[in-house]
Design a protein around this motif. Structure first.
Motif, PDB file in Angstrom:
ATOM      1  N   THR A   1       0.927  -1.080  -0.038  1.00  0.00           N
ATOM      2  CA  THR A   1       0.074   0.100  -0.013  1.00  0.00           C
ATOM      3  C   THR A   1       0.968   1.110  -0.112  1.00  0.00           C
ATOM      4  OG1 THR A   1      -1.527   1.294   1.426  1.00  0.00           O
ATOM      5  CG2 THR A   1      -0.314  -0.298   2.396  1.00  0.00           C
ATOM      6  N   SER A   2       0.668   2.122  -1.072  1.00  0.00           N
ATOM      7  CA  SER A   2       1.548   3.169  -1.054  1.00  0.00           C
ATOM      8  C   SER A   2       0.782   4.274  -0.110  1.00  0.00           C
ATOM      9  CB  SER A   2       1.622   3.766  -2.377  1.00  0.00           C
ATOM     10  OG  SER A   2       0.285   3.956  -3.200  1.00  0.00           O
ATOM     11  N   TRP A   3      -0.657   4.285  -0.096  1.00  0.00           N
ATOM     12  CA  TRP A   3      -1.189   5.325   0.771  1.00  0.00           C
ATOM     13  C   TRP A   3      -1.062   5.100   2.289  1.00  0.00           C
ATOM     14  CZ3 TRP A   3      -6.570   7.613  -0.467  1.00  0.00           C
ATOM     15  CH2 TRP A   3      -6.736   8.331  -1.822  1.00  0.00           C
ATOM     16  N   GLY A   4      -0.916   3.727   2.555  1.00  0.00           N
ATOM     17  CA  GLY A   4      -0.445   3.399   3.889  1.00  0.00           C
ATOM     18  C   GLY A   4       0.964   4.121   4.389  1.00  0.00           C
ATOM     19  N   THR A   5       1.800   3.693   3.418  1.00  0.00           N
ATOM     20  CA  THR A   5       3.164   4.295   3.359  1.00  0.00           C
ATOM     21  C   THR A   5       3.255   5.982   3.522  1.00  0.00           C
ATOM     22  OG1 THR A   5       3.838   2.541   2.205  1.00  0.00           O
ATOM     23  CG2 THR A   5       5.493   4.116   2.584  1.00  0.00           C
ATOM     24  N   PHE A   6       2.419   6.400   2.642  1.00  0.00           N
ATOM     25  CA  PHE A   6       2.094   8.157   2.977  1.00  0.00           C
ATOM     26  C   PHE A   6       1.829   8.244   4.397  1.00  0.00           C
ATOM     27  CE2 PHE A   6       0.628   8.373  -1.762  1.00  0.00           C
ATOM     28  CZ  PHE A   6       1.721   8.191  -2.393  1.00  0.00           C
ATOM     29  N   GLY A   7       0.810   7.655   4.678  1.00  0.00           N
ATOM     30  CA  GLY A   7       0.173   8.210   6.161  1.00  0.00           C
ATOM     31  C   GLY A   7       1.185   8.031   7.275  1.00  0.00           C
ATOM     32  N   LEU A   8       2.153   6.865   7.228  1.00  0.00           N
ATOM     33  CA  LEU A   8       3.177   6.527   8.280  1.00  0.00           C
ATOM     34  C   LEU A   8       4.436   7.389   8.077  1.00  0.00           C
ATOM     35  CD1 LEU A   8       3.648   4.915  10.730  1.00  0.00           C
ATOM     36  CD2 LEU A   8       4.494   3.227   9.142  1.00  0.00           C
ATOM     37  N   LEU A   9       4.900   7.432   7.014  1.00  0.00           N
ATOM     38  CA  LEU A   9       6.220   8.142   6.888  1.00  0.00           C
ATOM     39  C   LEU A   9       6.221   9.575   6.479  1.00  0.00           C
ATOM     40  CD1 LEU A   9       8.602   5.606   4.619  1.00  0.00           C
ATOM     41  CD2 LEU A   9       8.584   6.445   6.985  1.00  0.00           C
ATOM     42  N   LEU A  10       5.082  10.174   6.074  1.00  0.00           N
ATOM     43  CA  LEU A  10       5.179  11.672   6.005  1.00  0.00           C
ATOM     44  C   LEU A  10       5.160  12.458   7.095  1.00  0.00           C
ATOM     45  CD1 LEU A  10       2.524  12.220   2.783  1.00  0.00           C
ATOM     46  CD2 LEU A  10       5.308  12.663   2.803  1.00  0.00           C
ATOM     47  N   PRO A  11       4.614  12.042   8.189  1.00  0.00           N
ATOM     48  CA  PRO A  11       4.743  12.575   9.560  1.00  0.00           C
ATOM     49  C   PRO A  11       6.216  12.473  10.131  1.00  0.00           C
ATOM     50  CG  PRO A  11       2.579  11.594   9.420  1.00  0.00           C
ATOM     51  CD  PRO A  11       3.470  11.268   8.121  1.00  0.00           C
ATOM     52  N   ILE A  12       6.575  11.261   9.858  1.00  0.00           N
ATOM     53  CA  ILE A  12       7.980  10.874  10.478  1.00  0.00           C
ATOM     54  C   ILE A  12       8.773  11.739   9.572  1.00  0.00           C
ATOM     55  CG2 ILE A  12       9.750   9.152  10.519  1.00  0.00           C
ATOM     56  CD1 ILE A  12       7.542   6.954  10.859  1.00  0.00           C
ATOM     57  N   THR A  13       8.760  11.882   8.488  1.00  0.00           N
ATOM     58  CA  THR A  13       9.696  13.037   7.815  1.00  0.00           C
ATOM     59  C   THR A  13       9.730  14.268   8.100  1.00  0.00           C
ATOM     60  OG1 THR A  13       9.438  11.389   5.512  1.00  0.00           O
ATOM     61  CG2 THR A  13      10.357  13.428   5.220  1.00  0.00           C
ATOM     62  N   GLY A  14       8.507  14.921   8.458  1.00  0.00           N
ATOM     63  CA  GLY A  14       8.218  16.203   8.890  1.00  0.00           C
ATOM     64  C   GLY A  14       9.052  16.304  10.279  1.00  0.00           C
ATOM     65  N   GLY A  15       8.777  15.552  11.255  1.00  0.00           N
ATOM     66  CA  GLY A  15       9.634  15.575  12.372  1.00  0.00           C
ATOM     67  C   GLY A  15      10.894  15.266  12.394  1.00  0.00           C
ATOM     68  N   LEU A  16      11.499  14.538  11.437  1.00  0.00           N
ATOM     69  CA  LEU A  16      13.033  14.261  11.354  1.00  0.00           C
ATOM     70  C   LEU A  16      13.621  15.317  10.704  1.00  0.00           C
ATOM     71  CD1 LEU A  16      15.124  11.740  11.671  1.00  0.00           C
ATOM     72  CD2 LEU A  16      14.628  11.083   9.402  1.00  0.00           C
ATOM     73  N   LEU A  17      13.101  15.932   9.508  1.00  0.00           N
ATOM     74  CA  LEU A  17      13.482  17.120   8.884  1.00  0.00           C
ATOM     75  C   LEU A  17      13.391  18.480   9.171  1.00  0.00           C
ATOM     76  CD1 LEU A  17      13.765  15.506   5.291  1.00  0.00           C
ATOM     77  CD2 LEU A  17      15.748  15.717   6.888  1.00  0.00           C
ATOM     78  N   GLY A  18      11.922  18.530   9.747  1.00  0.00           N
ATOM     79  CA  GLY A  18      11.362  19.763  10.210  1.00  0.00           C
ATOM     80  C   GLY A  18      12.410  20.569  11.095  1.00  0.00           C
ATOM     81  N   THR A  19      13.261  20.041  12.003  1.00  0.00           N
ATOM     82  CA  THR A  19      13.895  20.617  12.867  1.00  0.00           C
ATOM     83  C   THR A  19      15.408  20.398  12.388  1.00  0.00           C
ATOM     84  OG1 THR A  19      12.582  19.978  14.747  1.00  0.00           O
ATOM     85  CG2 THR A  19      14.692  20.775  15.219  1.00  0.00           C
ATOM     86  N   ALA A  20      15.752  19.291  12.122  1.00  0.00           N
ATOM     87  CA  ALA A  20      17.357  18.890  11.890  1.00  0.00           C
ATOM     88  C   ALA A  20      17.733  19.520  10.477  1.00  0.00           C
ATOM     89  CB  ALA A  20      17.470  17.446  11.787  1.00  0.00           C
ATOM     90  N   ALA A  21      17.031  19.358   9.248  1.00  0.00           N
ATOM     91  CA  ALA A  21      17.336  19.984   8.033  1.00  0.00           C
ATOM     92  C   ALA A  21      16.320  20.582   7.370  1.00  0.00           C
ATOM     93  CB  ALA A  21      18.049  18.957   7.479  1.00  0.00           C
TER      94      ALA A  21
END
Length: 531
Positions: free
Chosen positions: A414-434
């Motif tokens: 499922t690509s939609w399930g991957t979107f739902g899980l990883l987009l928030p993680i990416t925001g938290g990972l890069l929003g502050t660090a880079a």
């Protein structure tokens, strides 16, 4: 066994069996049983109980305080598949498919043009990937068959244009869903008032979604040169008659009608175009109407175009479009019956034949949904997401996120399930660090999700592309996989270049150079254009 490395075993087993044995039902069944066994701690009785519960959940959603309710979404999708089978049978009965094929043969005079027709239709129908996969196959199949293009090639052209176009189109069910997720990411990171907004952020990800441009570029090169590599060469050779029929293909394909079905001798192109046209207009209209109604019911306000797509009922819209399309096909059949071109008994024959032809696709889709459900219970996606470490160098994070998203979508289907899980993680990972890499990271997740979806035999989009093309599912998986891996390799290199340089345009340039290198290589090693 949940959320551990063992959660990877069922999807890997499913994929390995599907590729090695090319028996999709065996592969899916093994994946279901292994996942249920892990979830039940090896207890056989509990395993069988979990399998039954998962099967039931496809059709019936249990409730906490009640007996539950019908799973309208999955039933609507399955109903649309069966209706599409009936519509296909009646388009054949009335001679519409033959007339359209003859009409197109006079105008589409080469294999290159026939392939281009399928690819252009795949790009043009960008509202929804399900709709794209099934409708493009119905329209293009008579043309590609006449020019001896294999069903595996048609399935590849459909699959490699459907999701890639939907994931970069804001006016699509995918775009609306992704924009809503990005809005949540911006809010969580305190960027909601930054001025660019969720839509603006999504638009910035489009040029940085490198897999989309790699996949579409591979389609363009394949269509223009007519050269193939890997398993696709053998399917194309069989389609041209250079190999005995059945020497490569895996047998009866979903949507394949019996040769005994009668065909009207007075068929016209309208016998195909009218049902497909009504199906298209009714589905798109229902998507906007249902989205507007749902938004008004929740907020009491009129919806914008994007809000309609965000709230739309895709499955219900497909069902309504299918019903109206079949009714149109029945009206066309009635005209042929009145003229004496078809016998009254062909009505029941067409319905039964359409249901029979599409039943294998329904079975595969149900088993794939069960596999996806059980893999979700095992926490495979969460385990993979946990592999991301914030201590890694920021410059390689886009490439890492692309790889992780691809692995997750491949394993879960499922690509939609991957979107739902990883987009928030990416925001938290890069929003502050880079924060300078936030857009690139979001684009990398979207790109990897589509790439993994293209490789996965349990992906519903992959299954429906097979059904739309009338191609056996295992044939589509093994023939598309090399192209998806080439596109993935080009994309991975592009994200490494973009991350290390901090310039996304250098990543785009890498995609262009990668496609040029592929075109040169396949020109030397691939199969030449014929016909």
């Amino acid at each position: 066994m949940e959320h551990t490395v063992w959660s990877l075993f069922p999807p890997l087993l499913t994929v390995a069996l599907a590729i090695v044995t090319r028996r999709v039902l065996l592969a899916l069944g093994a994946g279901i049983l292994s996942a249920a066994l892990l979830l039940s701690g090896g207890d056989v009785g509990a395993t069988l109980q979990r399998v039954l519960e998962t099967f039931s959940a496809v059709f019936w959603t249990p409730g906490e305080d009640s007996a539950g309710e019908l799973n309208v979404w999955s039933l609507s999708v399955l109903g649309f598949l069966l209706l599409l089978g009936i519509l296909t049978a009646f388009v054949t009965l009335t001679g519409g498919a033959r007339a359209f094929g003859e009409w197109a043969l006079r105008r589409v005079r080469s294999r290159r043009a026939a392939g281009a027709l399928a690819a252009v239709l795949g790009v043009a129908i960008f509202i929804d990937d399900y709709f794209n996969a099934l409708v493009v196959g119905q329209v293009a199949r008579p043309v590609t068959d006449r020019h001896q293009i294999s069903r595996a090639k048609l399935a590849y052209l459909i699959d490699s244009t459907a999701a890639p176009v939907c994931v970069v189109s804001p006016i699509s069910s995918w775009g609306a869903y992704i924009i809503a997720l990005i809005g949540g990411v911006l809010t969580a990171e305190g960027l909601a008032g930054s001025g660019q907004g969720a839509l603006g952020t999504f638009l910035q990800t489009i040029p940085q979604n490198f897999y989309v441009w790699a996949a579409l570029g591979l389609v363009a090169v394949t269509v223009w040169t007519g050269r193939d590599f890997g398993a696709m060469q053998r399917y194309e050779a069989e389609a041209r008659g250079e190999l005995p029929a059945g020497s490569v293909t895996s047998g009866a394909a979903p949507g394949e009608l019996s040769a005994a079905l009668p065909v009207s001798g007075s068929g016209r192109t309208g016998d195909l175009l009218w049902p497909i046209g009504v199906l298209t207009l009714a589905t798109v209209g229902a998507m906007f109407w249902s989205g507007a109604a749902a938004y008004r019911a929740e907020t009491g306000q009129a919806a914008t175009l994007l809000q309609m797509l965000e709230y739309t009922d895709v499955a219900g819209s497909l069902l309504w479009g299918g019903v109206l399309g079949v009714l149109t096909a029945l009206l066309r059949w009635l005209g042929h019956w009145r003229r004496g071109a078809l016998a009254a008994g062909s009505l029941a024959q067409g319905m039964l034949e359409g249901l029979r032809a599409m039943f294998p696709a329904v079975v595969v889709l149900v088993l794939a949904w069960m596999t996806t459900d059980l893999i979700g219970q095992l926490g495979t996606g969460d385990y993979l997401a946990g592999l991301v470490q914030a201590s890694l160098p920021a410059a390689i994070l886009p490439a890492l996120l692309f790889s992780l998203a691809a692995a997750m979508a491949f394993a879960t289907g499922t690509s939609w399930g991957t979107f739902g899980l990883l987009l928030p993680i990416t925001g938290g990972l890069l929003g502050t660090a880079a924060p300078e890499l936030l857009i690139t990271g979001l684009a990398a997740v979207l790109a990897g999700s589509v790439m993994g979806d293209h490789c996965s035999p349990i992906s519903d989009t992959t299954i429906l592309s097979s059904a739309g093309a009338g191609c056996h599912h295992s044939d589509h998986v093994v023939s598309q996989l090399p192209y998806a891996l080439v596109g993935g390799a080009i994309t991975l290199l592009a994200y490494l270049v973009a991350g290390l340089s901090g310039q996304f345009w250098l990543g785009l340039l890498t995609v262009v150079l990668g496609l040029a290198a592929y075109s040169w290589w396949v020109g030397r090693a691939g199969q030449p254009l014929r016909g």
